[in-house]
Design a protein around this motif. Structure first.
Motif, PDB file in Angstrom:
ATOM      1  N   LEU A   1       0.826  -1.196   0.000  1.00  0.00           N
ATOM      2  CA  LEU A   1       0.000   0.000   0.000  1.00  0.00           C
ATOM      3  C   LEU A   1       0.866   1.253   0.000  1.00  0.00           C
ATOM      4  CD1 LEU A   1      -2.932  -0.653   2.519  1.00  0.00           C
ATOM      5  CD2 LEU A   1      -3.131  -0.210   0.077  1.00  0.00           C
ATOM      6  N   VAL A   2       0.519   2.186  -0.846  1.00  0.00           N
ATOM      7  CA  VAL A   2       1.157   3.503  -0.833  1.00  0.00           C
ATOM      8  C   VAL A   2       0.053   4.544  -0.812  1.00  0.00           C
ATOM      9  CG1 VAL A   2       3.242   2.761  -2.048  1.00  0.00           C
ATOM     10  CG2 VAL A   2       1.280   3.587  -3.362  1.00  0.00           C
ATOM     11  N   HIS A   3       0.371   5.704  -0.245  1.00  0.00           N
ATOM     12  CA  HIS A   3      -0.591   6.797  -0.181  1.00  0.00           C
ATOM     13  C   HIS A   3      -0.223   7.860  -1.196  1.00  0.00           C
ATOM     14  CE1 HIS A   3      -3.202   9.960   1.396  1.00  0.00           C
ATOM     15  NE2 HIS A   3      -3.780   9.059   2.161  1.00  0.00           N
ATOM     16  N   SER A   4      -1.232   8.512  -1.732  1.00  0.00           N
ATOM     17  CA  SER A   4      -0.996   9.574  -2.706  1.00  0.00           C
ATOM     18  C   SER A   4      -0.012  10.606  -2.185  1.00  0.00           C
ATOM     19  CB  SER A   4      -2.319  10.252  -3.066  1.00  0.00           C
ATOM     20  OG  SER A   4      -2.127  11.346  -3.933  1.00  0.00           O
ATOM     21  N   TRP A   5      -0.110  10.946  -0.899  1.00  0.00           N
ATOM     22  CA  TRP A   5       0.749  11.995  -0.339  1.00  0.00           C
ATOM     23  C   TRP A   5       2.236  11.709  -0.528  1.00  0.00           C
ATOM     24  CZ3 TRP A   5      -2.320  11.866   4.883  1.00  0.00           C
ATOM     25  CH2 TRP A   5      -3.528  12.560   4.718  1.00  0.00           C
ATOM     26  N   GLU A   6       2.621  10.430  -0.562  1.00  0.00           N
ATOM     27  CA  GLU A   6       4.048  10.093  -0.585  1.00  0.00           C
ATOM     28  C   GLU A   6       4.578   9.818  -1.990  1.00  0.00           C
ATOM     29  OE1 GLU A   6       4.695   6.560   1.810  1.00  0.00           O
ATOM     30  OE2 GLU A   6       2.718   5.797   1.317  1.00  0.00           O
TER      31      GLU A   6
ATOM     32  N   PHE B   1      -2.566  18.233   6.005  1.00  0.00           N
ATOM     33  CA  PHE B   1      -2.161  18.201   4.595  1.00  0.00           C
ATOM     34  C   PHE B   1      -3.021  19.132   3.747  1.00  0.00           C
ATOM     35  CE2 PHE B   1       0.183  14.280   5.651  1.00  0.00           C
ATOM     36  CZ  PHE B   1       1.359  14.505   4.948  1.00  0.00           C
ATOM     37  N   ASP B   2      -4.300  19.249   4.084  1.00  0.00           N
ATOM     38  CA  ASP B   2      -5.149  20.208   3.368  1.00  0.00           C
ATOM     39  C   ASP B   2      -4.644  21.630   3.552  1.00  0.00           C
ATOM     40  OD1 ASP B   2      -6.750  18.215   2.418  1.00  0.00           O
ATOM     41  OD2 ASP B   2      -8.452  18.624   3.751  1.00  0.00           O
ATOM     42  N   ALA B   3      -4.272  21.960   4.787  1.00  0.00           N
ATOM     43  CA  ALA B   3      -3.767  23.305   5.069  1.00  0.00           C
ATOM     44  C   ALA B   3      -2.447  23.557   4.342  1.00  0.00           C
ATOM     45  CB  ALA B   3      -3.588  23.490   6.577  1.00  0.00           C
ATOM     46  N   LEU B   4      -1.553  22.565   4.343  1.00  0.00           N
ATOM     47  CA  LEU B   4      -0.274  22.724   3.653  1.00  0.00           C
ATOM     48  C   LEU B   4      -0.481  22.829   2.146  1.00  0.00           C
ATOM     49  CD1 LEU B   4       2.780  22.871   3.678  1.00  0.00           C
ATOM     50  CD2 LEU B   4       2.860  20.350   3.762  1.00  0.00           C
ATOM     51  N   THR B   5      -1.420  22.080   1.605  1.00  0.00           N
ATOM     52  CA  THR B   5      -1.724  22.175   0.174  1.00  0.00           C
ATOM     53  C   THR B   5      -2.106  23.600  -0.195  1.00  0.00           C
ATOM     54  OG1 THR B   5      -2.442  19.866   0.024  1.00  0.00           O
ATOM     55  CG2 THR B   5      -3.294  21.391  -1.639  1.00  0.00           C
ATOM     56  N   LYS B   6      -2.988  24.199   0.585  1.00  0.00           N
ATOM     57  CA  LYS B   6      -3.400  25.583   0.315  1.00  0.00           C
ATOM     58  C   LYS B   6      -2.219  26.540   0.441  1.00  0.00           C
ATOM     59  CE  LYS B   6      -8.234  25.050   1.706  1.00  0.00           C
ATOM     60  NZ  LYS B   6      -9.301  25.498   2.626  1.00  0.00           N
ATOM     61  N   ASP B   7      -1.372  26.335   1.452  1.00  0.00           N
ATOM     62  CA  ASP B   7      -0.220  27.227   1.633  1.00  0.00           C
ATOM     63  C   ASP B   7       0.731  27.154   0.448  1.00  0.00           C
ATOM     64  OD1 ASP B   7      -1.109  28.183   4.055  1.00  0.00           O
ATOM     65  OD2 ASP B   7       0.114  26.823   5.272  1.00  0.00           O
TER      66      ASP B   7
ATOM     67  N   ALA C   1       8.443  21.772   1.850  1.00  0.00           N
ATOM     68  CA  ALA C   1       7.727  21.521   3.102  1.00  0.00           C
ATOM     69  C   ALA C   1       6.888  20.250   3.011  1.00  0.00           C
ATOM     70  CB  ALA C   1       6.840  22.718   3.447  1.00  0.00           C
ATOM     71  N   TRP C   2       6.519  19.871   1.800  1.00  0.00           N
ATOM     72  CA  TRP C   2       5.716  18.662   1.625  1.00  0.00           C
ATOM     73  C   TRP C   2       6.496  17.418   2.042  1.00  0.00           C
ATOM     74  CZ3 TRP C   2       0.638  18.444   0.801  1.00  0.00           C
ATOM     75  CH2 TRP C   2       0.081  17.206   0.490  1.00  0.00           C
ATOM     76  N   ASP C   3       7.766  17.337   1.631  1.00  0.00           N
ATOM     77  CA  ASP C   3       8.594  16.181   1.995  1.00  0.00           C
ATOM     78  C   ASP C   3       8.730  16.071   3.512  1.00  0.00           C
ATOM     79  OD1 ASP C   3       9.048  15.465  -0.672  1.00  0.00           O
ATOM     80  OD2 ASP C   3      10.737  16.855  -0.818  1.00  0.00           O
ATOM     81  N   GLU C   4       8.896  17.200   4.173  1.00  0.00           N
ATOM     82  CA  GLU C   4       9.012  17.194   5.628  1.00  0.00           C
ATOM     83  C   GLU C   4       7.721  16.711   6.269  1.00  0.00           C
ATOM     84  OE1 GLU C   4      10.002  21.192   6.644  1.00  0.00           O
ATOM     85  OE2 GLU C   4      11.813  21.220   5.399  1.00  0.00           O
TER      86      GLU C   4
END
Length: 538
Positions: free
Chosen positions: A277-282, A492-498, A508-511
């Motif tokens: 299993l992998v997640h879209s975020w990664e 993740f929603d908040a970071l996406t908007k930022d 910042a996404w990798d972190e």
């Protein structure tokens, strides 16, 4: 019904109430016992209802029935009334204005007559339902029938303690006693199984809840812009061609996430790749999507408030956005709210960079689930008969009444299609009286008075279903996801908007992904993989 962010996060309030109320109950499965929580059960036998023949062929097993118009003489398919004369109570949400109470509502009064048992239904605005749910759990006032949103914490434990185990009544061929419930898909029933039992009935939506890219075809035609089956470069080119800030018209109401997922091959959330299993975020493609949407913001292709304060339904209806994200089932609501005579919606079939049809990520099979309060076998069977009646499928007289009420008072006919009157819009709750969140039939492709919209939806479904993907972890339970998943999603929603607004760097996404894996992401993965193994999905 689309769940608001407030409602989604509000599930934690209900979870707190549930956890507190179940902490001393020895019969409830431990929250960390993955095998017990995900123990499989024989699912209900599927038997398709022999109703009116769809107007368009079912080219794929997941293709909904498609109808241009309502049958001319719908027949009644139930005998007598399902109730036994005793009072019933329940709890359900609504996304529409709350209808008048039963003493002032001719529809509700006739509903009680047809049920054969009066239903006292507590109706709550969807945005407030979780708060109300928590209060009702604490006070044990949910009633005999109650809607449950499937994403809050400790759901299996709650259902074990507070809901009737329906396995003996619905597993295998037992469900054939309730033929309209048997008409619901096997996939939808997977979302009702917890701790080795069938604990609820599905509020099925199927592929009609899939998120798509919708286009104002009438505006594209007026501008002489073609958008048939675009890849990424062609989509951006069209976006630039239709955007005109001086005329307050932008290409996209919101960042077109789901179209880009289809173009880039991204999963909705989890996906099995190379046996894991992998997640879209990664995935690197997710960062590519962030880069693309950030550039769309920089280029002014997205409505100025489309990231921070989206109001996409209004903008799309008004024409200040030519493209938006929504579902197949949303088409009728858009047509209903439009005041433009030429209003028309198109659904482009997006392609990846190799030219193949982009892989569409299908919505969850269910909107939510509904449970029954523990009771005697006789009362449980009666309540199941009531739910079965509420699930009567399209084309029946029961369906016509459920969705449109009484002729002349609540609807008039345009040809054979029912059109709600002013009284119908109020008393029948815009055709969505909240019993549809206690039980409902399968969702057809049917838009009264709009046969062209049926063709549009059918054409898109026919193109995308062969490569479409169902959610692989649907119907599985991860304790870590249950208790931490909403917090992760919010972050993740908040970071996406930022990132899209230029307030954060892409690095910042990798972190964030690294922190997510350490603080629960890898645990969720392991729990889901164990659950998949237990249920034989892997």
């Amino acid at each position: 019904m689309t769940l608001s962010r407030r409602r989604f996060l509000g599930g934690s309030l209900a979870a707190t109430a549930v956890a507190g109320g179940l902490s001393g109950c020895a019969t409830v499965t431990r929250s960390t016992d993955i095998a017990a929580l995900n123990k499989p059960v024989q699912l209900p036998t599927y038997r398709r209802f022999d109703g009116p023949k769809p107007d368009l062929p079912r080219s794929h097993p997941l293709m909904p029935d498609c109808f241009y118009r309502f049958p001319e003489q719908p027949g009644r398919v139930t005998d007598g009334v399902p109730g036994d004369g005793s009072d019933m109570s329940g709890s359900a949400p609504t996304s529409n204005p709350i209808p008048p109470t039963a003493d002032r509502n001719a529809y509700w009064q006739e509903l009680n007559n047809r049920l054969g048992s009066p239903l006292a239904l507590t109706i709550t605005a969807a945005a407030d339902y979780d708060d109300k749910f928590a209060t009702s759990v604490a006070g044990d006032t949910l009633g005999d029938l109650f809607n449950v949103e499937g994403g809050f914490s400790y759901l299996p434990q709650f259902l074990e303690a507070r809901a009737q185990d329906l396995t003996e009544y619905l597993s295998g061929d037992a469900i054939l006693e309730y033929p309209f419930l048997a008409n619901l898909s096997t996939e939808s029933w997977r979302g009702c199984v917890y701790s080795g039992g069938i604990r609820a009935v599905p509020i099925q939506r199927g592929v009609m809840s899939t998120d798509l890219l919708l286009a104002r075809q009438d505006i594209l035609d007026q501008l002489g812009v073609e958008l048939e089956s675009p890849n990424l470069d062609e989509l951006i080119k069209v976006g630039k061609a239709v955007t005109d800030e001086k005329k307050k018209r932008w290409a996209f109401a919101v960042p077109p996430k789901w179209a880009l997922c289809a173009m880039l091959g991204l999963p909705r959330d989890w996906e099995v790749r190379d046996g894991r299993l992998v997640h879209s975020w990664e995935l690197p493609e997710h960062k590519e999507m962030l880069t693309i949407t950030r550039q769309m913001v920089v280029d002014g292709l997205i409505h100025p408030d489309g990231v921070a304060k989206p109001n996409q339904k209004v903008w799309f209806s008004q024409g200040s956005a030519v493209l938006t994200q929504d579902t197949y089932s949303s088409l009728q609501s858009f047509y209903r709210r439009s005041v433009v005579k030429s209003f028309a919606i198109g659904i482009p079939v997006v392609r990846d960079q190799s030219g193949k049809v982009g892989r569409v990520l299908l919505g969850k099979p269910n909107n939510s689930i509904a449970a029954i309060k523990p009771s005697s076998p006789e009362r449980t069977k009666m309540l199941l008969r009531v739910l079965n009646w509420m699930a009567a499928p399209f084309g029946t007289e029961e369906y016509l009444f459920r969705k449109f009420g009484l002729p002349d008072r609540h609807y008039t006919l345009k040809g054979t299609d029912p059109v709600l009157t002013e009284a119908g819009q109020s008393e029948v709750c815009l055709g969505e009286f909240p019993i549809q969140y206690l039980a409902d039939g399968g969702y057809p492709v049917y838009f009264p008075g709009r046969p062209e919209a049926v063709d549009v939806a059918y054409g898109h479904l026919k193109a995308v279903l062969p490569t479409a993907v169902l959610p692989p972890v649907y119907g599985l339970y991860s304790p870590t996801e249950s208790t931490k998943g909403k917090v992760f999603t919010t972050r993740f929603d908040a970071l996406t908007k930022d990132i899209q607004l230029g307030r954060a760097k892409l690095s910042a996404w990798d972190e964030a992904v690294t922190e997510w894996r350490k603080s629960g992401g890898d645990a969720i993965r392991a729990e889901y993989e164990q659950a998949m193994s237990i249920q034989g999905r892997k």
